[in-house]
Structure formats: C-alpha cells, structure tokens
Design a protein around this motif. Structure first.
Motif, PDB file in Angstrom:
ATOM      1  N   ALA A  71       4.779 -40.305 -16.451  1.00 26.36           N
ATOM      2  CA  ALA A  71       6.046 -40.550 -15.759  1.00 26.36           C
ATOM      3  C   ALA A  71       7.205 -40.565 -16.741  1.00 26.36           C
ATOM      4  CB  ALA A  71       5.979 -41.865 -14.985  1.00 26.36           C
ATOM      5  N   LEU A  72       6.994 -41.159 -17.913  1.00 27.37           N
ATOM      6  CA  LEU A  72       8.052 -41.195 -18.922  1.00 27.37           C
ATOM      7  C   LEU A  72       8.420 -39.786 -19.366  1.00 27.37           C
ATOM      8  CD1 LEU A  72       8.361 -43.623 -21.904  1.00 27.37           C
ATOM      9  CD2 LEU A  72       8.586 -41.180 -22.284  1.00 27.37           C
ATOM     10  N   LEU A  73       7.412 -38.955 -19.631  1.00 27.06           N
ATOM     11  CA  LEU A  73       7.686 -37.591 -20.068  1.00 27.06           C
ATOM     12  C   LEU A  73       8.363 -36.777 -18.971  1.00 27.06           C
ATOM     13  CD1 LEU A  73       4.440 -36.775 -22.092  1.00 27.06           C
ATOM     14  CD2 LEU A  73       6.732 -37.218 -23.001  1.00 27.06           C
ATOM     15  N   LEU A 109       7.811 -44.367 -29.319  1.00 30.21           N
ATOM     16  CA  LEU A 109       8.516 -43.419 -28.452  1.00 30.21           C
ATOM     17  C   LEU A 109       8.951 -42.190 -29.242  1.00 30.21           C
ATOM     18  CD1 LEU A 109       9.808 -42.749 -25.692  1.00 30.21           C
ATOM     19  CD2 LEU A 109      11.863 -43.936 -26.493  1.00 30.21           C
ATOM     20  N   ALA A 110       9.415 -42.379 -30.474  1.00 32.59           N
ATOM     21  CA  ALA A 110       9.833 -41.247 -31.304  1.00 32.59           C
ATOM     22  C   ALA A 110       8.679 -40.288 -31.543  1.00 32.59           C
ATOM     23  CB  ALA A 110      10.395 -41.758 -32.629  1.00 32.59           C
ATOM     24  N   LYS A 111       7.494 -40.836 -31.795  1.00 33.71           N
ATOM     25  CA  LYS A 111       6.332 -39.971 -32.011  1.00 33.71           C
ATOM     26  C   LYS A 111       5.920 -39.272 -30.727  1.00 33.71           C
ATOM     27  CE  LYS A 111       4.155 -43.341 -34.235  1.00 33.71           C
ATOM     28  NZ  LYS A 111       3.103 -44.084 -34.976  1.00 33.71           N
ATOM     29  N   LEU A 112       6.034 -39.969 -29.604  1.00 32.22           N
ATOM     30  CA  LEU A 112       5.683 -39.358 -28.320  1.00 32.22           C
ATOM     31  C   LEU A 112       6.601 -38.179 -28.015  1.00 32.22           C
ATOM     32  CD1 LEU A 112       3.988 -39.532 -25.691  1.00 32.22           C
ATOM     33  CD2 LEU A 112       5.760 -41.055 -24.785  1.00 32.22           C
ATOM     34  N   LEU A 113       7.890 -38.338 -28.301  1.00 31.55           N
ATOM     35  CA  LEU A 113       8.855 -37.268 -28.037  1.00 31.55           C
ATOM     36  C   LEU A 113       8.992 -36.304 -29.212  1.00 31.55           C
ATOM     37  CD1 LEU A 113      11.753 -39.287 -26.348  1.00 31.55           C
ATOM     38  CD2 LEU A 113       9.934 -37.982 -25.229  1.00 31.55           C
ATOM     39  N   ASP A 234       5.838 -30.144 -25.586  1.00 31.27           N
ATOM     40  CA  ASP A 234       5.087 -29.778 -24.385  1.00 31.27           C
ATOM     41  C   ASP A 234       5.321 -30.838 -23.317  1.00 31.27           C
ATOM     42  OD1 ASP A 234       3.427 -28.576 -22.597  1.00 31.27           O
ATOM     43  OD2 ASP A 234       1.559 -29.081 -23.626  1.00 31.27           O
ATOM     44  N   LEU A 235       6.073 -30.489 -22.285  1.00 33.46           N
ATOM     45  CA  LEU A 235       6.429 -31.432 -21.229  1.00 33.46           C
ATOM     46  C   LEU A 235       5.977 -30.918 -19.884  1.00 33.46           C
ATOM     47  CD1 LEU A 235      10.107 -32.278 -22.275  1.00 33.46           C
ATOM     48  CD2 LEU A 235       8.132 -33.790 -22.461  1.00 33.46           C
ATOM     49  N   PRO A 236       5.733 -31.828 -18.938  1.00 30.88           N
ATOM     50  CA  PRO A 236       5.440 -31.383 -17.574  1.00 30.88           C
ATOM     51  C   PRO A 236       6.662 -30.733 -16.968  1.00 30.88           C
ATOM     52  CG  PRO A 236       5.769 -33.762 -17.627  1.00 30.88           C
ATOM     53  CD  PRO A 236       5.755 -33.297 -19.055  1.00 30.88           C
ATOM     54  N   GLN A 237       6.428 -29.826 -16.034  1.00 33.85           N
ATOM     55  CA  GLN A 237       7.541 -29.241 -15.299  1.00 33.85           C
ATOM     56  C   GLN A 237       8.258 -30.338 -14.530  1.00 33.85           C
ATOM     57  OE1 GLN A 237       8.842 -26.083 -15.199  1.00 33.85           O
ATOM     58  NE2 GLN A 237       7.486 -25.742 -16.951  1.00 33.85           N
ATOM     59  N   PRO A 238       9.604 -30.349 -14.581  1.00 33.92           N
ATOM     60  CA  PRO A 238      10.321 -31.381 -13.826  1.00 33.92           C
ATOM     61  C   PRO A 238       9.960 -31.340 -12.347  1.00 33.92           C
ATOM     62  CG  PRO A 238      11.811 -30.217 -15.302  1.00 33.92           C
ATOM     63  CD  PRO A 238      10.505 -29.474 -15.320  1.00 33.92           C
TER      64      PRO A 238
END
Length: 489
Positions: A71-73, A109-113, A234-238
């Motif tokens: 959800a965050l991504l 969070l920085a590492k996640l993004l 690599d992010l999910p499609q909005p």
C-alpha cells in the motif's frame, strides 16, 4: 519502473530543522517551475499541511508502520506519477524507529524507495564533531545512500568555513547547503509541533521567506542532480480510483437478505458523509477521504463553528485538531452542539478521532475554564501540560460497532495532551483494547454509543481497508432506514 527523481531530507533528531528546510526547498523548486510532490514520513498532519501549501500540491504521508509495504509503494507510485521530483521529509532521527532495530525508521523508508538521503545537521557549537556524525550515519546501516549534507544553524563566516573544510577533508559527502541561525523562528511552535498553517495569517509570506533562504543558502542544482541520480524503482501500477455506482439495485449484494427490498429511488440517492473541517478540527489523511469517496460516498465539508444549517447527511466524520483553541466558540454554538447530539441519539453513524472525541464529551476543561460540548458521552476532558498519549498504537476490536469487525487488530497513532477526567463508568462500552498505546483509560479506547464511535487513536485508511467500506455501508443503512420510515409514513 519509476525513474521520477526523488530525495529524502532527514535529521539527526527531531528539531534539526527538517521541516523549515523542506518547506523552503519545496517552494523554491516550485518557483523555478518544477512540479514537486511532497511526502511526509510518519504520522503527521501539521507538517504535511505546510508541505502541501509550500509545493502547491497536496502532501501524502508514507508510514511503514501504519500501512503495508504494498500500500505504501502504491501510494508513492500514484503521488510521484507525472511530477518532476518527489521530496520526502523524514521524521525524528534518521535511524530512529519503533525498536532497537530501527524498524519503520526514515532510513528504512529510504532503502525501500532506493532514495538518496540528504542529512540536515544542527551545527550549533560544533565544527569537527559534525564529521564524526556524518561518517557514523554513512557507515551505520548498509545500503543507505547518504548523498549530501545541509549544515543548519551555523554562526558566522568562520564557522561555515571550518565546517565545510572539515567535511571536505575527512569525507566524500558533498555539502549542498549551509544555513544560518534563523531568528526569530519563522514558524512558531507549540505542544504539538509547528503552529498550523490555518493559524498562521502570513503563511504565504513565511513560505516565500523560506524559499528566499533556500535559494541563497542551498545549491538547488546539486539537490536536483542528487534526486535525479537514482536507480529505476520497481513499483506497482497506480491503482485506478473508481466510485461504485448504486443506481442499479443488483449492484448492492449486501441488501439481498436484508428483509427490506431496496427501491430504485433509494440507490439513486447519494450517500452523503459530513466531514468537519474548520479551525477546530481539520486533521485528516487525504487517503481516508479518498477511500470514503471510492466506496461511493459524497463528502460534504461542515463546520462546528458556523451557525449555518447542515444539509441532510447519512454519516459524520469528526477528525482531530485543536478544539481547545476554539473552545469558547464551539461552546457558544449551541445549535450545532444540539444537532450533533440529536443525530447521535437518532443513530447517525459518527466516527470521531481525538479532538472529535473531545467535542463529543459533556465539557472541555481548558485554562481553568469549563466549556460545554455536545454531550454525547457523559464525560469531561481536560487539556494538560504534558502529553497523555504519544506514539504508535495497536488496537484490537473487542466490542461490536459499525466501523470495525470484532477481532480485527489494526495499527494507528495517538498524540494528545488531553485526558478524561470523569471516572469512566463500568457500563460504558469500549470497542478497543490497546495492545500498544494509552487510549482513554486503562488501555481502553473506542467509546461507543449507538452508531457513534469515538477514540484517541488515529488510523490511516490504507492500513485499515475495512474502515471506509464499513463507514459507507453504515451510512447507507442509515439512509435506507430513514427512507423506509419516510415511505411508510
């Protein structure tokens, strides 16, 4: 894959100057013609509101504790789509999290993004020691990209020169900004952080001042280069946000066995939820409101301070805020107080968080004065000098209510200087058992009356996806029962 330039501004601790610098950067970059999407890491309403004002684009909160990673991504992906830069203001110290492992920290969070971090250092009465802090932060956790440093609250030319020479001699971390002490503070603080933008009559002037400081003291081109030099993420499609239509009764399966046959007239009527938004109550995560709309609700902004009559509503959302700053006016507006009590007694679904809960009590004690409130619950709250509840919460639902299923365990946060001073009777129904956090009394929260639910716990809809569905369903049920009574009358 997202290649949107992105950057996180972090500090060594709270009070390092992150917000002031983030605001100045946002406004200065926007003034250069960039589309900047601001994010605030962690639970926060006031800083996020200021960031949105500075960027002229509403801010979103990214909180790894209150929302699942997916959800965050997705939230980041939707916000960062189509902008020139995503700028995230961190919270607390860079590595400060929920536990000794730094869980849910700004660094995590920085590492996640996969976002570069610019560290803001309060350099008051320090020179060479700043180098040790920078080197320690760079080496403390692997895979963290410490891309630059901004030196804040420097004294004079000599102080600035020594700081820069030390950092350049002992590290390869670039200095991308050096700010002086700003006195007086352009945005005053109080017990819950910065004064809100709604209470600052010269908010735009203040932001323009901060933008000028940023242009004079920060290398904006270097900031843009750091933000641009990022790997594809690599992010999910909005997700596409759609509003379900209820003009066709067949689209409402929850009514199949209700015993009341819905009419076509019923589902062409809008389910309307009132949202209190005024100087007293205005703490809302934008995603909470978006999720209510997604579930089919029309949101109507209402005020507890105005005497203007309200339209027909089928639910009411009272967020947090500062009711103590408007206590006299809230108390004097007896028509609205009476209307809220009447609607609660009638069974209107009402959801209240923190300041909203305080309004639903019998009275509020503030600065040695007692102010009558709506009186839905037989209790009194009092503003205190120190925090009565602060930090992340985990709540388990133990009593039936319209908004949360029994057995659900969900995360949230609380930050309140008020407390209940009326002894809470045994016949009062609490829906929440606090596994983490204080709540109202003895690890209890979520006071209920008919279809009213009031708590100190703030939730984020992306972390509690059942909440918006349940709220709108309760509002629709209330609308249906009213329509049924009107048809039978």
């Amino acid at each position: 894959m997202s290649t949107t330039p992105r950057l996180i501004l972090a500090g060594l601790s709270g009070g390092a100057g992150k917000t002031i610098i983030s605001l100045g950067l946002c406004r200065s970059l926007v003034d250069k013609g960039l589309r900047v999407k601001p994010f605030k890491k962690g639970p926060d309403y006031i800083d996020a509101a200021w960031l949105g004002l500075a960027a002229r684009r509403e801010a979103s909160n990214l909180d790894p504790f209150m929302m699942p990673t997916t959800a965050l991504l997705d939230l980041y992906s939707r916000g960062a789509a189509g902008v020139d830069m995503a700028l995230v203001e961190g919270n607390r110290g860079l590595f400060d999290g929920k536990d000794v492992n730094g869980s849910y920290s700004t660094a995590e969070l920085a590492k996640l993004l996969q976002a570069p971090v610019v560290l803001i250092v309060n350099c008051t009465k320090m020179t060479r020691t700043v180098v040790a802090m920078i080197l320690g932060c760079r080496a403390f956790e692997p895979n963290l990209h410490l891309a630059g440093v901004i030196l804040n609250r420097t004294a004079g030319k000599r102080h600035k020169t020594i700081l820069r020479q030390c950092i350049e001699q002992y590290t390869d971390v670039p200095v991308v900004g050096i700010l002086p002490k700003i006195d007086p503070d352009p945005i005053p603080e109080r017990h819950m952080g910065l004064v809100s933008n709604q209470e600052c009559s010269e908010a735009e002037t203040t932001l323009d001042l901060l933008a000028n400081i940023a242009r004079d003291c920060i290398d904006l081109d270097a900031i843009r280069n750091l933000a641009t030099n990022v790997p594809p993420l690599d992010l999910p499609q909005p997700l596409t946000i759609t509003t379900k239509s209820f003009t066709n009764p067949s689209l409402a399966p929850e009514d199949a066995n209700s015993g009341f046959r819905p009419t076509h007239q019923e589902f062409t009527q809008t389910v309307r939820i009132g949202v209190i938004r005024d100087a007293a109550l205005w703490f809302y995560y934008r995603e909470n409101l978006e999720e209510l709309r997604t579930q089919g609700a029309e949101l109507v902004e209402l005020s507890l301070l105005s005497a203007n009559p309200w339209p027909e509503i089928h639910g009411l959302y009272l967020g947090g805020g500062f009711p103590e700053t408007q206590a006299a006016q809230l108390s004097q507006n007896t028509s609205v107080r009476d209307d809220v009590a009447r609607l609660a007694h009638k069974g209107l679904p009402i959801y209240a968080e923190c300041g909203g809960f305080m309004y639903l009590g019998e009275s509020l004690v503030c600065r040695d004065s007692v102010y009558p409130m709506a009186g839905v619950f037989p209790l009194q709250t009092m503003l205190c000098a120190k925090p009565q509840g602060l930090g992340y919460t985990v709540a388990r639902v133990i009593h039936p209510n319209p908004f949360h299923p029994v057995g659900l365990e969900f995360t949230g946060h609380e930050f309140h200087y008020s407390k209940c001073v009326t002894p809470l009777r045994g016949d009062m129904q609490f829906a929440l058992e606090m596994k983490r956090g204080c709540g109202m009394d003895q690890n209890r929260d979520g006071l209920t009356y008919k279809n009213t639910f009031a708590c100190y716990t703030h939730l984020h809809a992306l972390g509690v996806p059942t909440w918006a569905r349940s709220f709108v369903a309760a509002a629709r049920s209330y609308q249906r029962e009213n329509l049924k009574m009107n048809l039978e009358a």
